[in-house]
Write an enzyme that holds these catalytic residues in place. Structure first.
Site, mmCIF file in Angstrom:
data_model
loop_
_atom_site.group_PDB
_atom_site.id
_atom_site.type_symbol
_atom_site.label_atom_id
_atom_site.label_comp_id
_atom_site.label_asym_id
_atom_site.label_seq_id
_atom_site.Cartn_x
_atom_site.Cartn_y
_atom_site.Cartn_z
ATOM 1 N N ARG A 108 0.919 -1.350 -0.062
ATOM 2 C CA ARG A 108 -0.030 -0.027 0.036
ATOM 3 C C ARG A 108 0.969 1.183 -0.152
ATOM 4 O O ARG A 108 1.763 1.346 0.892
ATOM 5 C CB ARG A 108 -0.970 -0.079 1.192
ATOM 6 C CG ARG A 108 -1.427 1.319 1.271
ATOM 7 C CD ARG A 108 -2.659 1.489 2.369
ATOM 8 N NE ARG A 108 -3.736 0.695 1.908
ATOM 9 C CZ ARG A 108 -4.792 1.226 2.516
ATOM 10 N NH1 ARG A 108 -5.101 2.198 3.435
ATOM 11 N NH2 ARG A 108 -5.986 0.460 2.230
ATOM 12 N N HIS A 135 -7.620 0.747 -6.284
ATOM 13 C CA HIS A 135 -7.766 0.145 -4.952
ATOM 14 C C HIS A 135 -8.516 -1.272 -5.284
ATOM 15 O O HIS A 135 -9.758 -1.615 -5.102
ATOM 16 C CB HIS A 135 -8.568 0.974 -4.172
ATOM 17 C CG HIS A 135 -8.590 0.486 -2.557
ATOM 18 N ND1 HIS A 135 -7.850 -0.406 -2.296
ATOM 19 C CD2 HIS A 135 -9.206 1.250 -1.633
ATOM 20 C CE1 HIS A 135 -8.000 -0.754 -0.944
ATOM 21 N NE2 HIS A 135 -8.704 0.416 -0.447
ATOM 22 N N GLN A 138 -10.318 -3.586 -2.887
ATOM 23 C CA GLN A 138 -11.710 -2.875 -2.497
ATOM 24 C C GLN A 138 -12.791 -3.328 -3.305
ATOM 25 O O GLN A 138 -13.884 -3.663 -3.207
ATOM 26 C CB GLN A 138 -11.465 -1.381 -2.430
ATOM 27 C CG GLN A 138 -12.793 -0.516 -1.839
ATOM 28 C CD GLN A 138 -13.259 -0.905 -0.444
ATOM 29 O OE1 GLN A 138 -12.351 -0.582 0.596
ATOM 30 N NE2 GLN A 138 -14.385 -1.070 -0.119
ATOM 31 N N ASP A 236 -17.379 8.209 -1.244
ATOM 32 C CA ASP A 236 -16.090 7.786 -0.403
ATOM 33 C C ASP A 236 -15.912 9.395 0.212
ATOM 34 O O ASP A 236 -16.479 10.223 -0.326
ATOM 35 C CB ASP A 236 -15.034 7.489 -1.426
ATOM 36 C CG ASP A 236 -13.838 7.088 -0.597
ATOM 37 O OD1 ASP A 236 -13.733 7.169 0.587
ATOM 38 O OD2 ASP A 236 -12.791 6.879 -1.314
ATOM 39 N N CYS A 277 -16.481 2.648 1.259
ATOM 40 C CA CYS A 277 -15.216 1.876 1.501
ATOM 41 C C CYS A 277 -14.889 1.983 2.818
ATOM 42 O O CYS A 277 -13.900 1.270 3.344
ATOM 43 C CB CYS A 277 -14.419 2.124 0.310
ATOM 44 S SG CYS A 277 -14.003 3.801 0.232
ATOM 45 N N ARG A 322 -13.828 -7.598 2.743
ATOM 46 C CA ARG A 322 -12.193 -7.217 2.305
ATOM 47 C C ARG A 322 -11.572 -8.274 2.735
ATOM 48 O O ARG A 322 -10.678 -8.822 1.891
ATOM 49 C CB ARG A 322 -11.961 -5.993 3.059
ATOM 50 C CG ARG A 322 -12.560 -4.723 2.797
ATOM 51 C CD ARG A 322 -12.268 -4.180 1.402
ATOM 52 N NE ARG A 322 -11.014 -4.289 0.983
ATOM 53 C CZ ARG A 322 -9.818 -3.323 1.401
ATOM 54 N NH1 ARG A 322 -10.460 -2.309 2.339
ATOM 55 N NH2 ARG A 322 -8.793 -3.416 0.904
HETATM 56 N N1 CP Z 1 -11.135 1.171 2.723
HETATM 57 C C1 CP Z 1 -9.849 0.981 3.033
HETATM 58 O O1 CP Z 1 -8.924 0.584 2.285
HETATM 59 O O2 CP Z 1 -9.647 0.989 4.489
HETATM 60 P P1 CP Z 1 -8.462 1.197 4.993
HETATM 61 O O3 CP Z 1 -7.624 2.500 4.544
HETATM 62 O O4 CP Z 1 -8.381 1.184 6.646
HETATM 63 O O5 CP Z 1 -7.519 -0.021 4.839
#
Ligand code: CP
Length: 335
Positions: A108, A135, A138, A236, A277, A322
């Site tokens: 990430r 992403h 997601q 979002d 998300c 997830r």
């Molecule tokens: N939706 C998501 O990626 O959450 P986090 O940033 O907590 O990983």
């Protein structure tokens, strides 16, 4: 011939066919059933994975950790504060070291080119846990959640409230195009500071893919058009991890008319669901929520608390998914 994703990277959904995406979704549903029934599935015992996080996370980190442990694997978490990554050692060198120790690497961080380069150097499967552009884990969890509600999503309409060119809006548009789901983006169309639009080449690519699968992509600032016949209203945050504070005064008033409220939900299909998300600024229970309330006089941003907590909301089911979908990705690429 059946789908075989062994040894593949998972960097963006554009790299996968609809058949492969549906395979991962079916696998995730199987894993979810097993987990609920308490059926052990330590299919990858003896393997080890490492999670590289250059940005903070709750869901993605925990989903990878729990999924890895459920599959019987050893899991190591690394961030820039507890490793050489970024400060004394480049991501590429880190990847080449870790590729000799681990069976898979999650990343990430920032630009998509970093995860692509990491995958090119690591020699083991690399999974994108969020980049500036995409992403994909997601989006996979989101479609699993939609399938649980509606079954086959082909021909249904998903409306995303907010701006284009965010990693979640981009990945939602991509997966909708690939699976023949009508996709609508609803937000301000003004070309002003603080607004963002899909990259023209990605939008064009998705329009071609959508046409191949019999679906459409619409971009509008008209809430009535966006909500008409929509099965899913998705949003979002307006101010994300990398939104500079200088942009807040432009961004917040620009997006305020596009908050998903009870009145907005009421314009969608009667069986429509709300998705996000997460994390979400639906109240003032966060430091940022409090700061925005003090400075801008609003106590809810992208979604009203009423919708977030209401009967059409599926946000926590989506968050749980997830883990099941990430488990499917790791299993399919490492088995
Ligand atoms: N939706 C998501 O990626 O959450 P986090 O940033 O907590 O990983």
């Amino acid at each position: 011939m059946g789908v075989n994703l062994s040894g593949r990277n998972f960097l963006k959904l554009l790299d996968f066919t609809p058949e492969e995406i549906n395979y991962l979704l079916d696998l995730a549903a199987d894993f979810k059933r097993m987990k609920r029934a308490g059926v052990p599935h330590r299919y990858l015992e003896g393997k080890n994975v490492v999670l590289l996080f250059e940005k903070t996370s709750t869901r993605t980190r925990c989903a990878f950790e729990v999924a890895g442990m459920d599959l019987g694997m050893g899991v190591t978490y690394l961030d820039p504060g507890s490793s050489q990554m970024g400060k004394k050692e480049s991501i590429e060198d880190t990847a080449r070291v870790l590729g000799r120790m681990y069976d898979g690497i999650e990343y990430r961080g920032y630009g998509q080119e970093l995860v692509e380069e990491l995958a090119a150097k690591a020699g083991v499967p690399v999974w994108n846990g969020l980049t500036t552009e995409f992403h994909p884990t997601q989006a996979l969890a989101d479609v699993l959640t939609m399938r649980e509600e509606f079954g086959d999503m082909h021909g249904r309409k998903v409306t995303y409230f907010g701006h284009g060119d965010g990693n979640t809006s981009d990945s939602t548009m991509v997966v909708c195009a690939q699976l023949g789901i009508d996709f609508c983006l609803c937000g301000p169309l003004d070309d002003v500071p603080g607004n963002l639009f899909f990259k023209p080449e990605l939008l064009e690519q998705c329009r071609v893919i959508a046409a191949e699968h019999g679906s459409t992509i619409t971009i509008t600032d008209d809430i009535a058009e966006a909500t008409e016949n929509a099965s899913v209203l998705y949003t979002d945050v307006w101010i994300g991890m990398s939104t500079p504070r200088e942009i807040w005064p432009q961004r917040i008033p620009l997006f305020e008319p596009y908050r998903i409220t009870r009145e907005v939900m009421a314009q969608a299909r009667p069986d429509a669901i709300f998705m996000h998300c997460l994390p979400s600024f639906h109240d003032t229970e966060t430091t940022i929520g409090q700061e925005v309330a003090e400075q801008y006089g609003i106590t809810e941003m992208e979604v009203s608390d009423e919708v977030f907590e209401g009967p059409q909301s599926r946000v926590f089911q989506e968050a749980e998914n997830r883990m099941h979908t990430i488990k499917a990705v790791m299993y399919a690429t490492l088995k």
